[in-house]
Design a protein around this motif. Structure first.
Motif, PDB file in Angstrom:
ATOM      1  N   SER A   1       5.661  14.091  12.090  1.00  0.00           N
ATOM      2  CA  SER A   1       4.681  13.882  11.029  1.00  0.00           C
ATOM      3  C   SER A   1       5.146  12.852  10.014  1.00  0.00           C
ATOM      4  CB  SER A   1       4.353  15.196  10.326  1.00  0.00           C
ATOM      5  OG  SER A   1       5.462  15.644   9.604  1.00  0.00           O
ATOM      6  N   SER A   2       6.456  12.697   9.841  1.00  0.00           N
ATOM      7  CA  SER A   2       6.947  11.753   8.846  1.00  0.00           C
ATOM      8  C   SER A   2       6.636  10.313   9.237  1.00  0.00           C
ATOM      9  CB  SER A   2       8.445  11.936   8.622  1.00  0.00           C
ATOM     10  OG  SER A   2       9.164  11.590   9.781  1.00  0.00           O
ATOM     11  N   HIS A   3       6.416  10.044  10.520  1.00  0.00           N
ATOM     12  CA  HIS A   3       6.101   8.693  10.962  1.00  0.00           C
ATOM     13  C   HIS A   3       4.625   8.527  11.284  1.00  0.00           C
ATOM     14  CE1 HIS A   3      10.158   7.255  10.908  1.00  0.00           C
ATOM     15  NE2 HIS A   3      10.537   8.321  11.553  1.00  0.00           N
ATOM     16  N   LYS A   4       3.855   9.588  11.218  1.00  0.00           N
ATOM     17  CA  LYS A   4       2.432   9.519  11.506  1.00  0.00           C
ATOM     18  C   LYS A   4       1.628   9.992  10.305  1.00  0.00           C
ATOM     19  CE  LYS A   4       2.949  10.215  16.447  1.00  0.00           C
ATOM     20  NZ  LYS A   4       2.600  11.051  17.576  1.00  0.00           N
ATOM     21  N   SER A   5       2.035   9.564   9.144  1.00  0.00           N
ATOM     22  CA  SER A   5       1.378   9.995   7.923  1.00  0.00           C
ATOM     23  C   SER A   5      -0.027   9.431   7.830  1.00  0.00           C
ATOM     24  CB  SER A   5       2.192   9.533   6.715  1.00  0.00           C
ATOM     25  OG  SER A   5       1.537   9.877   5.527  1.00  0.00           O
ATOM     26  N   ARG A   6      -0.917  10.197   7.255  1.00  0.00           N
ATOM     27  CA  ARG A   6      -2.280   9.737   7.015  1.00  0.00           C
ATOM     28  C   ARG A   6      -2.390   9.062   5.653  1.00  0.00           C
ATOM     29  NH1 ARG A   6      -4.869  15.180   9.387  1.00  0.00           N
ATOM     30  NH2 ARG A   6      -4.530  14.655  11.552  1.00  0.00           N
ATOM     31  N   TRP A   7      -1.266   8.912   4.989  1.00  0.00           N
ATOM     32  CA  TRP A   7      -1.211   8.297   3.669  1.00  0.00           C
ATOM     33  C   TRP A   7      -0.168   7.190   3.663  1.00  0.00           C
ATOM     34  CZ3 TRP A   7      -4.536  10.161  -0.025  1.00  0.00           C
ATOM     35  CH2 TRP A   7      -5.131  11.394   0.251  1.00  0.00           C
TER      36      TRP A   7
ATOM     37  N   ASN B   1       7.111   1.453   5.621  1.00  0.00           N
ATOM     38  CA  ASN B   1       6.354   2.689   5.818  1.00  0.00           C
ATOM     39  C   ASN B   1       7.039   3.661   6.765  1.00  0.00           C
ATOM     40  OD1 ASN B   1       3.975   2.471   4.174  1.00  0.00           O
ATOM     41  ND2 ASN B   1       3.416   0.752   5.468  1.00  0.00           N
ATOM     42  N   ARG B   2       7.838   3.175   7.698  1.00  0.00           N
ATOM     43  CA  ARG B   2       8.536   4.074   8.627  1.00  0.00           C
ATOM     44  C   ARG B   2       9.663   4.820   7.922  1.00  0.00           C
ATOM     45  NH1 ARG B   2       7.241   4.363  13.390  1.00  0.00           N
ATOM     46  NH2 ARG B   2       9.121   4.533  14.618  1.00  0.00           N
ATOM     47  N   ARG B   3      10.188   4.238   6.872  1.00  0.00           N
ATOM     48  CA  ARG B   3      11.280   4.873   6.130  1.00  0.00           C
ATOM     49  C   ARG B   3      10.766   5.765   5.002  1.00  0.00           C
ATOM     50  NH1 ARG B   3      16.199   1.117   4.343  1.00  0.00           N
ATOM     51  NH2 ARG B   3      16.554   1.114   6.567  1.00  0.00           N
ATOM     52  N   CYS B   4       9.608   5.427   4.451  1.00  0.00           N
ATOM     53  CA  CYS B   4       9.036   6.139   3.298  1.00  0.00           C
ATOM     54  C   CYS B   4       8.747   7.603   3.650  1.00  0.00           C
ATOM     55  CB  CYS B   4       7.748   5.453   2.859  1.00  0.00           C
ATOM     56  SG  CYS B   4       6.934   6.243   1.451  1.00  0.00           S
ATOM     57  N   THR B   5       9.157   8.524   2.778  1.00  0.00           N
ATOM     58  CA  THR B   5       8.949   9.961   2.997  1.00  0.00           C
ATOM     59  C   THR B   5       7.802  10.518   2.162  1.00  0.00           C
ATOM     60  OG1 THR B   5      10.550  10.522   1.282  1.00  0.00           O
ATOM     61  CG2 THR B   5      11.380  10.339   3.557  1.00  0.00           C
ATOM     62  N   GLN B   6       7.100   9.655   1.453  1.00  0.00           N
ATOM     63  CA  GLN B   6       5.965  10.062   0.620  1.00  0.00           C
ATOM     64  C   GLN B   6       6.367  11.057  -0.471  1.00  0.00           C
ATOM     65  OE1 GLN B   6       2.663   8.909   1.015  1.00  0.00           O
ATOM     66  NE2 GLN B   6       3.481   7.472   2.495  1.00  0.00           N
ATOM     67  N   CYS B   7       7.536  10.854  -1.060  1.00  0.00           N
ATOM     68  CA  CYS B   7       7.979  11.748  -2.142  1.00  0.00           C
ATOM     69  C   CYS B   7       7.216  11.466  -3.438  1.00  0.00           C
ATOM     70  CB  CYS B   7       9.476  11.618  -2.363  1.00  0.00           C
ATOM     71  SG  CYS B   7       9.991  10.059  -3.135  1.00  0.00           S
TER      72      CYS B   7
ATOM     73  N   VAL C   1      -2.553   6.021  -0.977  1.00  0.00           N
ATOM     74  CA  VAL C   1      -3.795   5.567  -0.374  1.00  0.00           C
ATOM     75  C   VAL C   1      -3.986   6.261   0.972  1.00  0.00           C
ATOM     76  CG1 VAL C   1      -5.051   3.544   0.490  1.00  0.00           C
ATOM     77  CG2 VAL C   1      -3.507   3.319  -1.469  1.00  0.00           C
ATOM     78  N   LYS C   2      -5.173   6.822   1.194  1.00  0.00           N
ATOM     79  CA  LYS C   2      -5.472   7.471   2.464  1.00  0.00           C
ATOM     80  C   LYS C   2      -5.815   6.413   3.503  1.00  0.00           C
ATOM     81  CE  LYS C   2      -7.955  11.276   4.492  1.00  0.00           C
ATOM     82  NZ  LYS C   2      -8.774  12.439   4.262  1.00  0.00           N
ATOM     83  N   LEU C   3      -5.259   6.551   4.685  1.00  0.00           N
ATOM     84  CA  LEU C   3      -5.538   5.590   5.772  1.00  0.00           C
ATOM     85  C   LEU C   3      -6.843   5.871   6.437  1.00  0.00           C
ATOM     86  CD1 LEU C   3      -2.013   5.334   7.376  1.00  0.00           C
ATOM     87  CD2 LEU C   3      -3.085   3.746   5.819  1.00  0.00           C
TER      88      LEU C   3
END
Length: 91
Positions: free
Chosen positions: A25-31, A68-74, A89-91
């Motif tokens: 899920s960390s690499h397939k974020s919808r955000w 974006n692959r490194r970002c954890t959405q913290c 931003v929602k994809l």
């Protein structure tokens, strides 16, 4: 089913499943993190607060990039951005 150490194999399987789901899920974020570059002052606070070094700010080149692959959405960068140009931003 119990193993020699007294641990349940069901608990281990569940733990591995949850860990695998987390990694996927960390690499397939919808955000993603978006930047209104017109408002960005390139101050670098977002880069400084990022725990995984996913943001690179170059004042010299006048660029702001996000891996974006490194970002954890913290959202630490969004919270600390002085001009509030970063958003989720929602994809």
């Amino acid at each position: 089913m119990r193993h020699r150490g007294g641990h349940s194999s069901i608990g281990l399987e569940l733990g591995m499943h949850l860990f695998t789901e987390f990694l996927m899920s960390s690499h397939k974020s919808r955000w993603r993190i978006g930047n209104d570059i017109q408002r960005c002052t390139l101050c670098g606070r977002c880069q400084a607060v990022c725990p995984v070094n996913a943001i690179t700010v170059s004042v010299h080149n006048k660029t702001w990039t996000l891996n974006n692959r490194r970002c954890t959405q913290c959202l630490g960068c969004v919270i600390r951005c002085p001009p509030s140009c970063l958003t989720q931003v929602k994809l």
